[in-house]
Design an enzyme around this catalytic site. Structure first.
Site, mmCIF file in Angstrom:
data_model
loop_
_atom_site.group_PDB
_atom_site.id
_atom_site.type_symbol
_atom_site.label_atom_id
_atom_site.label_comp_id
_atom_site.label_asym_id
_atom_site.label_seq_id
_atom_site.Cartn_x
_atom_site.Cartn_y
_atom_site.Cartn_z
ATOM 1 N N GLY A 16 0.817 -1.211 0.000
ATOM 2 C CA GLY A 16 0.000 0.000 0.000
ATOM 3 C C GLY A 16 0.848 1.257 0.000
ATOM 4 C CB CYS A 163 -2.907 10.969 8.743
ATOM 5 S SG CYS A 163 -4.489 10.310 8.171
ATOM 6 C CG ASN A 328 -1.882 11.781 3.774
ATOM 7 O OD1 ASN A 328 -1.580 12.715 3.035
ATOM 8 N ND2 ASN A 328 -2.246 10.609 3.300
#
Length: 361
Positions: A16, A163, A328
């Site tokens: 990811g 985040c 983030n």
């Protein structure tokens, strides 16, 4: 191939966006060698299959192995797994290696939300599922260095913050420590699309996301309880956070704005001094002097920016906006996980994280 580096690391869940950022930072780390990347996707393929920027950078491939096997022979494991999947992986690693000889149990940094909360009932409420391993919640230290640096250094298990949580906590931390954060606080957080992960969805599809602003999970975002827990430990009283997240047409970045009411004697100059003193010496938090925090200034880096905008007093009170900006995927994700890893291993906290990011972003 021997590298002369002092420590060995494995990444579990490396396909990811968060995993890709972990891999990039570990590959250039001066003291930690990335030796293994486990994933259920791209098994047997080079890491560049998920991150094209890694073409010819490393010979590592994605390995389809169980967490306990992935953790074999390493000093630290970094997890980029989804909520609900990370906790069983941690449990499997701890069961397989926890009874080994001293030094056999690797340190673990988890980037999911599975161990950020201390209360299993709160986890069930906000993540809408029972906690897979509630007996391990007490083992984890919350991984915000600006709040818990000493505890992170001594930890075997770290839960890296979310985040939104990181941006909001940094923006409000000086007020909490000064005893000025109390009651209801309203926050709007604007975020880039990479926070939704690498798997496309109706809300992250480019034709829908581009040129659009859309609120989602208003007043129900799962980062709310960890923010409340962290700021309460820092000194906030009876805190109730009202968060409205907004998806924005950018890939990276978060800009959070929190609104509080303070006594009018808290002038802009006094607040500015409070924030500068609070973050003096912090390696990754900046308080800009000539502007307010902005995403472009931190995109691609592990730096966060915080700032204060104070209105004119009315009736003895003053409305104050506290702003936090970060990437983030870095300070709000993989970068902060590596920051905790560095502290846990006794390394320079800034190792592999000191670059300022690109400009233009």
């Amino acid at each position: 191939m021997a590298t002369g580096k002092r420590f060995r690391a494995a990444v579990i869940g490396g396909s990811g966006y968060g995993g890709a950022e972990l891999i990039r930072r570990l590959l250039v780390h001066p003291d930690v060698e990335l030796v293994r990347v486990a994933s259920v996707d791209f098994v047997g393929e080079p890491l560049s299959a998920a991150d094209p920027a890694l073409e010819q950078v490393t010979e590592l491939v994605f390995e389809g192995i169980a967490p306990a096997e992935a953790a074999r022979g390493v000093d630290v494991v970094l997890l980029g797994l989804p909520h609900g999947v990370a906790a069983p992986a941690v449990d499997a690693i701890a069961r397989a290696h926890g009874g080994a000889a001293p030094g056999g149990m690797p340190r673990i940094v988890d980037m999911s939300g599975d161990f950020r909360l201390k209360d299993a009932a709160a986890y069930a409420r906000w993540y809408r599922r029972d906690h897979p391993c509630p007996e391990r919640l007490a083992d984890f230290v919350y991984g915000l260095p600006e709040l818990d640096r000493a505890a992170i250094r001594a930890a075997r298990f770290v839960a890296s913050p979310g985040c939104f949580a990181t941006a909001i906590e940094l923006a409000l931390l000086p007020l909490a420590r000064a005893g000025l954060l109390e009651g209801v606080v309203h926050v709007q957080g604007i975020t880039g699309s990479s926070g939704s992960g690498a798997t496309p969805s109706a809300g992250t599809h480019h034709p829908v996301r581009a040129g659009n602003l859309r609120a989602y999970k208003p007043l129900e975002h799962q980062h709310v309880p960890e923010i409340t827990e962290a700021l309460t430990r820092a000194g906030a009283r009876d805190l109730e956070l009202r968060l409205v997240p907004v998806s924005a047409p950018l890939a990276r970045g978060i800009l959070a704005t929190a609104f509080v009411e303070l006594p009018e004697e808290w002038t802009p100059a006094r607040l500015d001094a409070l924030y500068r003193e609070a973050f003096a010496g912090e390696p990754f938090v900046r308080v800009p002097r000539r502007r307010l925090p902005e995403v472009a200034a931190v995109s691609g880096s592990n730096f966060a920016e915080v700032g204060v905008a104070a209105g004119e007093p009315r009736g003895g009170r003053r409305t104050v906006a506290l702003l936090g900006a970060l990437d983030n995927l870095v300070k709000g994700g993989a970068g902060q996980a590596i920051e905790s890893m560095n502290l846990m291993l006794g390394l320079d906290e800034r190792a592999s994280l000191a670059d300022p990011g690109p400009w233009p972003p």
